[in-house]
Write a protein that holds these residues in place. Structure first.
Motif, short mmCIF file in Angstrom:
data_model
loop_
_atom_site.label_atom_id
_atom_site.label_comp_id
_atom_site.label_asym_id
_atom_site.label_seq_id
_atom_site.Cartn_x
_atom_site.Cartn_y
_atom_site.Cartn_z
N THR A 59 0.81 -1.21 0.00
CA THR A 59 0.00 0.00 0.00
C THR A 59 0.85 1.26 0.00
OG1 THR A 59 -0.15 0.26 2.40
CG2 THR A 59 -1.74 -1.24 1.37
N LEU A 60 0.33 2.30 -0.62
CA LEU A 60 0.99 3.60 -0.58
C LEU A 60 0.94 4.21 0.81
CD1 LEU A 60 -0.37 3.47 -3.71
CD2 LEU A 60 0.77 5.67 -3.79
N ALA A 112 3.82 2.93 2.73
CA ALA A 112 5.04 3.54 2.22
C ALA A 112 5.20 4.96 2.75
CB ALA A 112 5.03 3.54 0.69
N GLY A 152 9.73 5.53 -6.09
CA GLY A 152 8.87 4.36 -5.96
C GLY A 152 8.10 3.99 -7.20
N PHE A 154 4.46 1.54 -7.74
CA PHE A 154 3.42 0.84 -6.98
C PHE A 154 2.50 0.04 -7.89
CE2 PHE A 154 4.95 4.12 -4.24
CZ PHE A 154 4.87 3.60 -2.96
N SER A 177 4.80 -3.53 -4.34
CA SER A 177 5.25 -2.18 -4.64
C SER A 177 6.60 -1.98 -3.98
CB SER A 177 4.26 -1.16 -4.10
OG SER A 177 2.98 -1.37 -4.65
N ARG A 217 2.79 -3.40 -11.82
CA ARG A 217 2.93 -1.97 -11.52
C ARG A 217 2.55 -1.09 -12.70
NH1 ARG A 217 8.66 -1.54 -9.94
NH2 ARG A 217 8.96 -3.74 -10.39
#
Length: 417
Positions: free
Chosen positions: A56-57, A60, A89, A91, A102, A349
């Motif tokens: 998950t973002l 992160a 990054g 994801f 990710s 991604r």
């Protein structure tokens, strides 16, 4: 080396440097390399001081905030956008339906340019030297490249498009973005630096990205946060430029008047505006789109701007915006379910956020479009992706042709078009 930030603080140094020339020339053939460039501006990043793999973002964002608080940074240019330590990054589009993670990477060395300002940042053991790294080895063109096919043939994908159009016309969903893939193989491991250099040369107005095996040139900026300002570029509604003998101005006029493309674009704009609104004190959403021309296609485009709350990072904004209607559909949860049921493809991604964030929360996140992925276990193969937004008036053959036009940048970069 991956540093244990739980035991020691990391020191970083940023210095002004003379213009180093094309930044991509510093990418070596081996090791962890990242790049994010547009019109010659941006950065290349070498080495890996730390790496975080996640689903998950949001996770992160929490991790990077913790890391940022442990970096002591000495800078000759404090406050300049994009300078200093970064996390870079890439994801996944849908972590619930992907076998891949990710990734967020903290580089050891960053060489950047923005306007007339050029800089270098070094972290950890790399910070001692003020000299630029050596230029990378000579680029290698792909040899013996050949197509291996994709998860679906063209006719199979057209049938899926027709099924989705039927769902939309029964009011079960408003819009669904369907993707397809194409796998290619070479005799030798693919040199992504060569692919990246070709994309930079052919598509200078896009955001060219290279992160952990993902490479591409995307025209779509998911979000930029620079100080108190936030920007998001929405692209939806497309026409190809491969129509022989047709004036591009005529195509642009037709695109701007196309009810099908305008409807697709409005869904995308609305989804981004709604997602940004809780994080902004003020916003500006243009009433009508412009036409963005690229070498291979034209898109309807809208740039949404706003004044963002100070405690909201670029990575958190990307988490709020993804997936937008431009790459998923409307309503999001229904479109995701339909994609998972019908597409027969792990997007990995592709169509996920790709970009960077700094220790102040500023950054740029694009959508990983017009690209492909090389995986460590198959270095001789690359998987390309392309998608199209399906609405009630969509024609399956036309949507297939649109994905073909979107494959063109990567096919050109690989020497096949």
């Amino acid at each position: 080396m991956i540093l244990d930030f739980g035991r020691a603080r990391l020191r970083a140094t940023t210095v002004a440097i003379p213009d180093p020339g094309p930044l991509e020339q510093y990418l070596p053939d081996t090791g962890t390399n990242c790049a994010f460039l547009r019109r010659g501006e941006g950065f290349v990043a070498l080495g890996q001081a730390a790496r975080f793999e996640t689903d998950t973002l949001d996770a992160a964002d929490v991790w990077w905030e913790e890391i940022s608080n442990q970096i002591d940074h000495d800078s000759e240019m404090p406050g300049e956008f994009g300078t200093g330590p970064l996390a870079v990054g890439s994801f996944t589009f849908d972590p619930d339906r992907s076998e891949e993670h990710s990734v967020l990477i903290v580089p050891e060395v960053i060489i950047g340019r923005r306007g007339d300002i050029c800089w270098m940042t070094r972290l950890g053991d790399a910070r001692g030297s003020a000299a630029l790294p050596a230029r990378g080895e000579a680029l290698r063109s792909p040899v013996g490249i050949r197509e291996l096919g994709g998860a679906m043939s063209g006719p199979q994908w057209e049938r899926i498009v027709a099924d989705v159009v039927s769902l939309i016309r029964r009011d079960e969903v408003d819009k669904v973005v369907l993707a397809r893939d194409l796998r290619l193989a070479c005799d030798d491991p693919i040199d992504l630096r060569h692919v990246y250099a070709r994309l930079l040369a052919g598509y200078p107005t896009t955001w060219a990205y290279l992160v952990d095996g993902m490479v591409g040139a995307t025209p779509e900026l998911l979000v930029r946060r620079q100080g108190g300002l936030v920007t998001s570029r929405v692209l939806a509604g497309t026409v190809g430029l491969q129509t022989d003998g047709v004036d591009p101005l005529v195509l642009a006029t037709e695109l701007s008047r196309s009810s099908k493309d305008i409807a697709e674009h409005e869904f995308a704009v609305e989804s981004v505006a709604k997602a940004l609104e809780p994080y902004c004190k003020a916003m500006n959403v243009p009433e009508s789109p412009s036409v963005l021309r690229l070498p291979n296609v034209m898109h309807l485009a809208t740039d949404i701007t706003g004044v963002v709350n100070h405690d909201t990072s670029a990575l958190l904004l990307a988490a709020a915006l993804h997936p937008s209607a431009a790459v998923c559909g409307t309503p999001t949860h229904l479109a995701l379910d339909i994609i998972g049921e019908l597409e027969s493809l792990d997007r990995s991604r592709y169509a996920g956020p790709v970009g960077w964030v700094d220790t102040d929360g500023d950054g740029e996140w694009a959508i990983a479009l017009r690209g492909g992925q090389v995986r460590p276990d198959t270095p001789n193969e690359i998987q390309l992706f392309a998608g199209a937004g399906i609405v009630a008036d969509s024609d399956p053959a036309a949507e297939l042709a649109e994905t073909g036009a979107k494959f063109v940048p990567m096919m050109q970069a690989l020497g096949l078009a």
